[in-house]
Structures are given as structure tokens and as C-alpha cells.
Design a protein around this motif. Sequence first.
Motif, PDB file in Angstrom:
ATOM      1  N   ILE A  75     -46.062  31.536 -17.439  1.00 63.17           N
ATOM      2  CA  ILE A  75     -47.177  30.994 -18.223  1.00 63.17           C
ATOM      3  C   ILE A  75     -47.097  31.478 -19.669  1.00 63.17           C
ATOM      4  CG2 ILE A  75     -49.687  31.062 -18.493  1.00 63.17           C
ATOM      5  CD1 ILE A  75     -49.807  31.150 -15.379  1.00 63.17           C
ATOM      6  N   PHE A  76     -46.811  32.764 -19.853  1.00 65.18           N
ATOM      7  CA  PHE A  76     -46.703  33.309 -21.203  1.00 65.18           C
ATOM      8  C   PHE A  76     -45.533  32.687 -21.954  1.00 65.18           C
ATOM      9  CE2 PHE A  76     -45.137  36.474 -24.246  1.00 65.18           C
ATOM     10  CZ  PHE A  76     -46.256  36.567 -25.047  1.00 65.18           C
ATOM     11  N   MET A  77     -44.409  32.431 -21.264  1.00 69.66           N
ATOM     12  CA  MET A  77     -43.272  31.791 -21.924  1.00 69.66           C
ATOM     13  C   MET A  77     -43.631  30.378 -22.374  1.00 69.66           C
ATOM     14  SD  MET A  77     -39.603  32.800 -20.497  1.00 69.66           S
ATOM     15  CE  MET A  77     -39.624  33.119 -18.780  1.00 69.66           C
ATOM     16  N   LEU A  78     -44.331  29.632 -21.543  1.00 67.41           N
ATOM     17  CA  LEU A  78     -44.736  28.281 -21.917  1.00 67.41           C
ATOM     18  C   LEU A  78     -45.671  28.285 -23.120  1.00 67.41           C
ATOM     19  CD1 LEU A  78     -45.272  26.700 -18.405  1.00 67.41           C
ATOM     20  CD2 LEU A  78     -43.415  26.249 -20.000  1.00 67.41           C
ATOM     21  N   ILE A  79     -46.605  29.206 -23.139  1.00 73.32           N
ATOM     22  CA  ILE A  79     -47.521  29.331 -24.277  1.00 73.32           C
ATOM     23  C   ILE A  79     -46.753  29.739 -25.534  1.00 73.32           C
ATOM     24  CG2 ILE A  79     -49.447  30.681 -25.196  1.00 73.32           C
ATOM     25  CD1 ILE A  79     -50.553  30.738 -22.313  1.00 73.32           C
ATOM     26  N   SER A  80     -45.786  30.635 -25.387  1.00 76.43           N
ATOM     27  CA  SER A  80     -44.992  31.090 -26.531  1.00 76.43           C
ATOM     28  C   SER A  80     -44.154  29.967 -27.116  1.00 76.43           C
ATOM     29  CB  SER A  80     -44.073  32.243 -26.118  1.00 76.43           C
ATOM     30  OG  SER A  80     -44.825  33.337 -25.698  1.00 76.43           O
ATOM     31  N   ILE A  81     -43.587  29.118 -26.261  1.00 75.51           N
ATOM     32  CA  ILE A  81     -42.769  28.014 -26.762  1.00 75.51           C
ATOM     33  C   ILE A  81     -43.622  27.032 -27.558  1.00 75.51           C
ATOM     34  CG2 ILE A  81     -41.454  25.984 -26.021  1.00 75.51           C
ATOM     35  CD1 ILE A  81     -40.378  27.735 -23.730  1.00 75.51           C
ATOM     36  N   VAL A  82     -44.819  26.736 -27.066  1.00 79.55           N
ATOM     37  CA  VAL A  82     -45.714  25.829 -27.785  1.00 79.55           C
ATOM     38  C   VAL A  82     -46.098  26.428 -29.132  1.00 79.55           C
ATOM     39  CG1 VAL A  82     -48.011  24.801 -27.752  1.00 79.55           C
ATOM     40  CG2 VAL A  82     -46.571  24.713 -25.712  1.00 79.55           C
ATOM     41  N   ASN A  83     -46.428  27.704 -29.158  1.00 76.52           N
ATOM     42  CA  ASN A  83     -46.787  28.349 -30.427  1.00 76.52           C
ATOM     43  C   ASN A  83     -45.604  28.411 -31.383  1.00 76.52           C
ATOM     44  OD1 ASN A  83     -49.467  28.794 -29.809  1.00 76.52           O
ATOM     45  ND2 ASN A  83     -49.051  30.761 -28.854  1.00 76.52           N
ATOM     46  N   ASP A  85     -42.937  26.331 -31.530  1.00 79.76           N
ATOM     47  CA  ASP A  85     -42.662  25.000 -32.072  1.00 79.76           C
ATOM     48  C   ASP A  85     -43.789  24.476 -32.942  1.00 79.76           C
ATOM     49  OD1 ASP A  85     -40.132  24.606 -31.137  1.00 79.76           O
ATOM     50  OD2 ASP A  85     -40.741  23.532 -29.332  1.00 79.76           O
ATOM     51  N   GLY A  86     -45.013  24.807 -32.603  1.00 82.52           N
ATOM     52  CA  GLY A  86     -46.148  24.249 -33.328  1.00 82.52           C
ATOM     53  C   GLY A  86     -46.513  24.992 -34.596  1.00 82.52           C
ATOM     54  N   TYR A  87     -46.306  26.293 -34.629  1.00 83.22           N
ATOM     55  CA  TYR A  87     -46.769  27.083 -35.767  1.00 83.22           C
ATOM     56  C   TYR A  87     -45.656  27.810 -36.517  1.00 83.22           C
ATOM     57  CZ  TYR A  87     -51.198  26.291 -33.433  1.00 83.22           C
ATOM     58  OH  TYR A  87     -52.271  25.708 -32.829  1.00 83.22           O
ATOM     59  N   LEU A  88     -44.797  28.517 -35.806  1.00 85.17           N
ATOM     60  CA  LEU A  88     -43.806  29.359 -36.468  1.00 85.17           C
ATOM     61  C   LEU A  88     -42.704  28.546 -37.148  1.00 85.17           C
ATOM     62  CD1 LEU A  88     -43.146  32.297 -37.009  1.00 85.17           C
ATOM     63  CD2 LEU A  88     -41.714  32.279 -34.974  1.00 85.17           C
ATOM     64  N   VAL A  89     -42.190  27.511 -36.484  1.00 84.82           N
ATOM     65  CA  VAL A  89     -41.124  26.703 -37.082  1.00 84.82           C
ATOM     66  C   VAL A  89     -41.615  25.969 -38.332  1.00 84.82           C
ATOM     67  CG1 VAL A  89     -39.583  24.745 -36.697  1.00 84.82           C
ATOM     68  CG2 VAL A  89     -39.793  26.518 -34.960  1.00 84.82           C
ATOM     69  N   PRO A  90     -42.769  25.284 -38.302  1.00 84.97           N
ATOM     70  CA  PRO A  90     -43.227  24.644 -39.549  1.00 84.97           C
ATOM     71  C   PRO A  90     -43.496  25.647 -40.675  1.00 84.97           C
ATOM     72  CG  PRO A  90     -44.392  23.711 -37.683  1.00 84.97           C
ATOM     73  CD  PRO A  90     -43.602  24.878 -37.179  1.00 84.97           C
ATOM     74  N   LEU A  91     -43.999  26.821 -40.327  1.00 82.86           N
ATOM     75  CA  LEU A  91     -44.227  27.843 -41.348  1.00 82.86           C
ATOM     76  C   LEU A  91     -42.910  28.305 -41.960  1.00 82.86           C
ATOM     77  CD1 LEU A  91     -46.385  29.706 -42.662  1.00 82.86           C
ATOM     78  CD2 LEU A  91     -45.851  31.350 -40.863  1.00 82.86           C
ATOM     79  N   ALA A  92     -41.900  28.511 -41.138  1.00 78.59           N
ATOM     80  CA  ALA A  92     -40.592  28.920 -41.640  1.00 78.59           C
ATOM     81  C   ALA A  92     -39.955  27.823 -42.474  1.00 78.59           C
ATOM     82  CB  ALA A  92     -39.686  29.300 -40.480  1.00 78.59           C
ATOM     83  N   ARG A  93     -40.175  26.570 -42.087  1.00 77.83           N
ATOM     84  CA  ARG A  93     -39.626  25.456 -42.881  1.00 77.83           C
ATOM     85  C   ARG A  93     -40.256  25.389 -44.255  1.00 77.83           C
ATOM     86  NH1 ARG A  93     -39.527  20.945 -38.094  1.00 77.83           N
ATOM     87  NH2 ARG A  93     -37.578  21.646 -37.156  1.00 77.83           N
ATOM     88  N   ARG A  94     -41.580  25.594 -44.316  1.00 75.82           N
ATOM     89  CA  ARG A  94     -42.253  25.588 -45.616  1.00 75.82           C
ATOM     90  C   ARG A  94     -41.832  26.776 -46.475  1.00 75.82           C
ATOM     91  NH1 ARG A  94     -47.642  25.863 -43.828  1.00 75.82           N
ATOM     92  NH2 ARG A  94     -47.358  24.559 -42.018  1.00 75.82           N
ATOM     93  N   TYR A  95     -41.640  27.914 -45.845  1.00 75.70           N
ATOM     94  CA  TYR A  95     -41.292  29.131 -46.577  1.00 75.70           C
ATOM     95  C   TYR A  95     -39.856  29.056 -47.128  1.00 75.70           C
ATOM     96  CZ  TYR A  95     -40.451  34.065 -47.534  1.00 75.70           C
ATOM     97  OH  TYR A  95     -40.121  35.240 -48.133  1.00 75.70           O
ATOM     98  N   THR A  96     -38.929  28.513 -46.324  1.00 78.96           N
ATOM     99  CA  THR A  96     -37.526  28.489 -46.749  1.00 78.96           C
ATOM    100  C   THR A  96     -37.131  27.182 -47.424  1.00 78.96           C
ATOM    101  OG1 THR A  96     -36.821  27.632 -44.592  1.00 78.96           O
ATOM    102  CG2 THR A  96     -36.847  30.037 -44.882  1.00 78.96           C
ATOM    103  N   ASN A  97     -37.990  26.152 -47.375  1.00 76.40           N
ATOM    104  CA  ASN A  97     -37.649  24.827 -47.904  1.00 76.40           C
ATOM    105  C   ASN A  97     -36.391  24.261 -47.255  1.00 76.40           C
ATOM    106  OD1 ASN A  97     -39.851  24.703 -49.640  1.00 76.40           O
ATOM    107  ND2 ASN A  97     -38.739  25.839 -51.224  1.00 76.40           N
TER     108      ASN A  97
END
Length: 99
Positions: A75-83, A85-97
Motif C-alpha cells: 500500500i505504501f509503495m502504491l501511494i509513493s508511486i502516485v506521489n 509521478d504526480g508531484y516530485l517529477v513535475p517539480l523536478a521538471r520545472r526546477y531543471t527545465n
Amino acid sequence: MKTGPSSPWKLCPMTQVEETKQMVKMLPILVATFIPRTIVAQVGTLFIKQGTTLERIMGPHFEIPLASLTAFTIIFMLISIVNYDGYLVPLARRYTNNP
């Protein structure tokens, strides 16, 4: 290709060379999955061991079964994957361009 004196120690068929190259190409996959597989292997024994000493009673008539404690990892792994993909990857994309 045979050049010079033939020795069974120096000459091997082309199929063996190609198979060896394929096996060597798979080594990074083995190395990359070593740590996650170690963690997954430990979860089965560690959670059961911890569960024997854990207070698993929730409410007056419900006790969490010992074998179901490993489900919390999934359950924790599933929640972590959603977080991730949903939050960390877009934040890293904005930060690194970097898309």
C-alpha cells in the motif's frame, strides 16, 4: 575466424561470444535490482518478527492478522508511486527545465 594455431582454450564458436555479450549486457539490470530485491526479501521476515511483539488490537473486537502486515508495504509503495509521478517529477521538471 581461425588465424594461426588452433587451441581449444583460445577458440570458441561465435554463438558463445554472442551469448556472453548478451549476459554482460544484462548485468546492469541485476545490479540495479539488487537493493530493491533485498528490501522486499527482508519485509517478509521483518514484519512477521515485529508483528509478534506489536500490539495489533484496533478497537474492542478487531485485531490485525499477523500475516497481513506485509500488505502495508505494498500500500505504501502504491501511494509513493502516485506521489512521485504526480508531484516530485513535475517539480523536478520545472526546477531543471528538462522535460
